[in-house]
Design a protein around this motif. Structure first.
Motif, PDB file in Angstrom:
ATOM      1  N   TYR A 224      52.457  50.721  52.589  1.00 51.95           N
ATOM      2  CA  TYR A 224      53.083  50.171  51.378  1.00 51.95           C
ATOM      3  C   TYR A 224      52.281  48.978  50.867  1.00 51.95           C
ATOM      4  O   TYR A 224      51.838  48.139  51.642  1.00 51.95           O
ATOM      5  N   GLN A 225      52.114  48.913  49.554  1.00 54.66           N
ATOM      6  CA  GLN A 225      51.417  47.796  48.923  1.00 54.66           C
ATOM      7  C   GLN A 225      52.350  46.966  48.044  1.00 54.66           C
ATOM      8  O   GLN A 225      51.961  45.919  47.544  1.00 54.66           O
ATOM      9  N   GLY A 226      53.563  47.463  47.818  1.00 54.70           N
ATOM     10  CA  GLY A 226      54.501  46.752  46.967  1.00 54.70           C
ATOM     11  C   GLY A 226      55.933  46.995  47.412  1.00 54.70           C
ATOM     12  O   GLY A 226      56.192  47.747  48.361  1.00 54.70           O
ATOM     13  N   CYS A 227      56.864  46.357  46.702  1.00 53.29           N
ATOM     14  CA  CYS A 227      58.279  46.473  47.075  1.00 53.29           C
ATOM     15  C   CYS A 227      59.153  46.468  45.815  1.00 53.29           C
ATOM     16  O   CYS A 227      58.870  45.755  44.839  1.00 53.29           O
ATOM     17  N   LYS A 228      60.200  47.291  45.832  1.00 53.16           N
ATOM     18  CA  LYS A 228      61.188  47.333  44.756  1.00 53.16           C
ATOM     19  C   LYS A 228      62.541  46.894  45.288  1.00 53.16           C
ATOM     20  O   LYS A 228      62.947  47.304  46.378  1.00 53.16           O
ATOM     21  N   THR A 229      63.216  46.062  44.514  1.00 51.30           N
ATOM     22  CA  THR A 229      64.584  45.651  44.843  1.00 51.30           C
ATOM     23  C   THR A 229      65.458  45.834  43.612  1.00 51.30           C
ATOM     24  O   THR A 229      64.962  45.902  42.483  1.00 51.30           O
ATOM     25  N   SER A 230      66.753  45.908  43.822  1.00 49.94           N
ATOM     26  CA  SER A 230      67.669  46.125  42.695  1.00 49.94           C
ATOM     27  C   SER A 230      68.750  45.053  42.653  1.00 49.94           C
ATOM     28  O   SER A 230      69.063  44.430  43.672  1.00 49.94           O
ATOM     29  N   TRP A 231      69.292  44.834  41.472  1.00 50.63           N
ATOM     30  CA  TRP A 231      70.394  43.886  41.310  1.00 50.63           C
ATOM     31  C   TRP A 231      71.328  44.388  40.214  1.00 50.63           C
ATOM     32  O   TRP A 231      70.941  45.170  39.353  1.00 50.63           O
ATOM     33  N   TRP A 232      72.569  43.928  40.297  1.00 50.49           N
ATOM     34  CA  TRP A 232      73.591  44.387  39.351  1.00 50.49           C
ATOM     35  C   TRP A 232      73.683  43.421  38.179  1.00 50.49           C
ATOM     36  O   TRP A 232      73.995  42.241  38.334  1.00 50.49           O
ATOM     37  N   ASP A 233      73.357  43.930  37.010  1.00 55.37           N
ATOM     38  CA  ASP A 233      73.455  43.154  35.776  1.00 55.37           C
ATOM     39  C   ASP A 233      74.852  43.386  35.199  1.00 55.37           C
ATOM     40  O   ASP A 233      75.108  44.386  34.516  1.00 55.37           O
ATOM     41  N   ALA A 234      75.739  42.459  35.491  1.00 51.86           N
ATOM     42  CA  ALA A 234      77.137  42.623  35.073  1.00 51.86           C
ATOM     43  C   ALA A 234      77.274  42.622  33.554  1.00 51.86           C
ATOM     44  O   ALA A 234      78.101  43.354  32.985  1.00 51.86           O
ATOM     45  N   ALA A 235      76.470  41.816  32.879  1.00 49.86           N
ATOM     46  CA  ALA A 235      76.572  41.726  31.414  1.00 49.86           C
ATOM     47  C   ALA A 235      76.224  43.047  30.753  1.00 49.86           C
ATOM     48  O   ALA A 235      76.862  43.466  29.778  1.00 49.86           O
ATOM     49  N   ALA A 236      75.212  43.733  31.284  1.00 46.34           N
ATOM     50  CA  ALA A 236      74.792  45.013  30.700  1.00 46.34           C
ATOM     51  C   ALA A 236      75.492  46.195  31.361  1.00 46.34           C
ATOM     52  O   ALA A 236      75.428  47.316  30.846  1.00 46.34           O
ATOM     53  N   GLY A 237      76.157  45.945  32.493  1.00 43.47           N
ATOM     54  CA  GLY A 237      76.857  47.023  33.201  1.00 43.47           C
ATOM     55  C   GLY A 237      75.915  48.046  33.802  1.00 43.47           C
ATOM     56  O   GLY A 237      76.224  49.243  33.802  1.00 43.47           O
ATOM     57  N   LYS A 238      74.791  47.596  34.339  1.00 47.96           N
ATOM     58  CA  LYS A 238      73.822  48.541  34.902  1.00 47.96           C
ATOM     59  C   LYS A 238      73.006  47.885  36.019  1.00 47.96           C
ATOM     60  O   LYS A 238      72.937  46.665  36.129  1.00 47.96           O
ATOM     61  N   VAL A 239      72.406  48.760  36.822  1.00 43.48           N
ATOM     62  CA  VAL A 239      71.518  48.302  37.894  1.00 43.48           C
ATOM     63  C   VAL A 239      70.118  48.101  37.327  1.00 43.48           C
ATOM     64  O   VAL A 239      69.594  48.963  36.626  1.00 43.48           O
ATOM     65  N   ARG A 240      69.514  46.965  37.648  1.00 43.27           N
ATOM     66  CA  ARG A 240      68.139  46.700  37.223  1.00 43.27           C
ATOM     67  C   ARG A 240      67.230  46.588  38.442  1.00 43.27           C
ATOM     68  O   ARG A 240      67.694  46.266  39.544  1.00 43.27           O
ATOM     69  N   VAL A 241      65.951  46.886  38.238  1.00 38.25           N
ATOM     70  CA  VAL A 241      64.987  46.932  39.344  1.00 38.25           C
ATOM     71  C   VAL A 241      63.902  45.880  39.140  1.00 38.25           C
ATOM     72  O   VAL A 241      63.390  45.707  38.028  1.00 38.25           O
ATOM     73  N   GLU A 242      63.573  45.164  40.217  1.00 39.23           N
ATOM     74  CA  GLU A 242      62.464  44.215  40.219  1.00 39.23           C
ATOM     75  C   GLU A 242      61.347  44.783  41.091  1.00 39.23           C
ATOM     76  O   GLU A 242      61.617  45.432  42.101  1.00 39.23           O
ATOM     77  N   GLU A 243      60.096  44.546  40.698  1.00 38.24           N
ATOM     78  CA  GLU A 243      58.948  45.028  41.456  1.00 38.24           C
ATOM     79  C   GLU A 243      58.029  43.859  41.814  1.00 38.24           C
ATOM     80  O   GLU A 243      57.872  42.919  41.052  1.00 38.24           O
ATOM     81  N   SER A 244      57.425  43.968  43.005  1.00 36.54           N
ATOM     82  CA  SER A 244      56.397  43.029  43.415  1.00 36.54           C
ATOM     83  C   SER A 244      55.283  43.817  44.079  1.00 36.54           C
ATOM     84  O   SER A 244      55.545  44.753  44.834  1.00 36.54           O
ATOM     85  N   GLY A 245      54.024  43.468  43.800  1.00 35.01           N
ATOM     86  CA  GLY A 245      52.905  44.216  44.362  1.00 35.01           C
ATOM     87  C   GLY A 245      52.588  45.445  43.537  1.00 35.01           C
ATOM     88  O   GLY A 245      52.973  45.561  42.372  1.00 35.01           O
ATOM     89  N   ILE A 246      51.872  46.380  44.164  1.00 40.33           N
ATOM     90  CA  ILE A 246      51.448  47.608  43.489  1.00 40.33           C
ATOM     91  C   ILE A 246      51.891  48.819  44.294  1.00 40.33           C
ATOM     92  O   ILE A 246      52.253  48.710  45.462  1.00 40.33           O
ATOM     93  N   ALA A 247      51.853  49.988  43.668  1.00 35.14           N
ATOM     94  CA  ALA A 247      52.235  51.222  44.357  1.00 35.14           C
ATOM     95  C   ALA A 247      51.244  51.510  45.493  1.00 35.14           C
ATOM     96  O   ALA A 247      50.071  51.133  45.415  1.00 35.14           O
TER      97      ALA A 247
END
Length: 341
Positions: A224-247
């Motif tokens: 693995y060269q990167g990592c994805k994490t998710s968080w709940w955006d309550a205002a938009a009512g959806k899950v959003r994804v953050e990325e660090s690094g590369i595929a």
């Protein structure tokens, strides 16, 4: 530091005279993170009337006659195991802050939520209530925490997890509790630790006093060269994804409370994956300067794929009347990118 050639060990504190006179062998484990440092002594009981009542707090100094001894701290004897043939006693002692009585509930499991706060504020709050003096690296202290749960964990276990989340280490050092990046824990405690340089001799053979053996391990995390994490955006009512690094990306299953928490977790995981891609185990002559959270420098006498600075995870030092002073080191690459090229 120039080392000598005559190993020496000294026990101080409770029953020091008896322990030094009858010491057969010793082992000191200096470990990173949640594992408590441990001292094991084997003493000769032959000729003693009755079983000595050995307990209390003891300390260890180790090194060489020619270059002096280094104090490795104090320990509380927690276990005594006598044997009949041969007539000996094994004493096991753990680092002094970890008392069996545990008056402050340091080992008590808790379930509680924390936040909003910062890493530094939370760390100082939890360590201070157990009588430690906290030391926090500035780059970790100001990291924002929206929300984090301590779920059936001891404070020590939770602090270790909190440090790991941000690619740091949390370690009690005598009366201090230090939160730092790898390789910085000793300097934050006031003990500035220089890199310990190891060199391979031209005649490196088993049986020689200066013999060094080493094993390099490359873990599966290197894929693995990167990592994805998710968080709940309550205002938009959806899950959003953050990325660090590369595929290719590693995906963390935990869902975070905010973009900042998710991004910090992803960045910490990438740093950790890059470091932990390479680990080394080294067996070498004893050196009292080696310690967990310290740094070891493998110089130009080593193969090029091993050279560089490594963060020490664990040092097991041992010696006896018959054998010379030796150290076994487990270390993690401090910068995988530099060794990959």
């Amino acid at each position: 530091m120039s080392l000598g050639f005559t190993p020496s060990v000294e026990i101080y504190g409770a029953n020091a005279a008896l322990l030094n006179e009858r010491l057969i062998s010793w082992q000191h484990i200096d470990a990173a993170g949640i594992e408590s440092d441990q001292l094991t002594l084997t003493i000769n009981l032959d000729g003693l009337e009755g079983l000595p009542s050995l307990g209390g707090k003891i300390g260890l100094r180790v090194g060489y006659v020619e270059s002096g001894l280094v104090d490795k701290g104090e320990f509380v004897i927690t276990r005594r195991t006598p044997t009949l043939f041969p007539l000996r006693m094994t004493l096991v002692a753990t680092a002094a802050p970890f008392s069996a009585a545990d008056e402050t509930g340091f080992k008590q499991r808790r379930s509680v939520s924390h936040g909003p706060t910062t890493v530094g504020t939370l760390f100082r709050q939890l360590t201070s209530r157990h009588g430690f003096s906290p030391r926090v690296a500035p780059e970790l202290a100001q990291i924002q925490i929206e929300h984090i749960d301590q779920s059936n964990e001891t404070d020590m276990g939770f602090l270790t997890r909190l440090a790991t989340l941000h690619d740091g280490v949390a370690k009690p050092i005598n009366d201090l509790y230090v939160l730092a990046r790898r390789g910085q824990a000793k300097s934050l405690s006031g003990n500035v630790m220089p890199d310990i340089k190891l060199s391979v001799t031209t005649d490196n053979r088993p049986g020689e006093e200066a013999f060094i053996a080493a094993t390099l391990e490359e873990t599966a995390r290197a894929k693995y060269q990167g990592c994805k994490t998710s968080w709940w955006d309550a205002a938009a009512g959806k899950v959003r994804v953050e990325e660090s690094g590369i595929a290719p990306f590693k995906t963390l299953r935990q869902r975070y409370q905010s973009a900042n928490d998710a991004r910090a977790a992803a960045e910490g995981e990438v740093r950790r994956m890059m470091r932990e891609a390479l680990k080394v185990k080294i067996d070498c002559p004893g050196n009292p300067g080696l310690s967990a959270e310290g740094l070891v420098l493998l110089d130009s006498t080593w193969p090029d794929f091993m050279r560089g600075r490594w963060s020490i995870d664990k040092v097991t030092a041992s010696g006896s009347r018959q054998n010379s002073y030796r150290c076994s080191i487990e270390a993690t690459c401090l910068d995988a990118r530099s060794l990959a090229h």
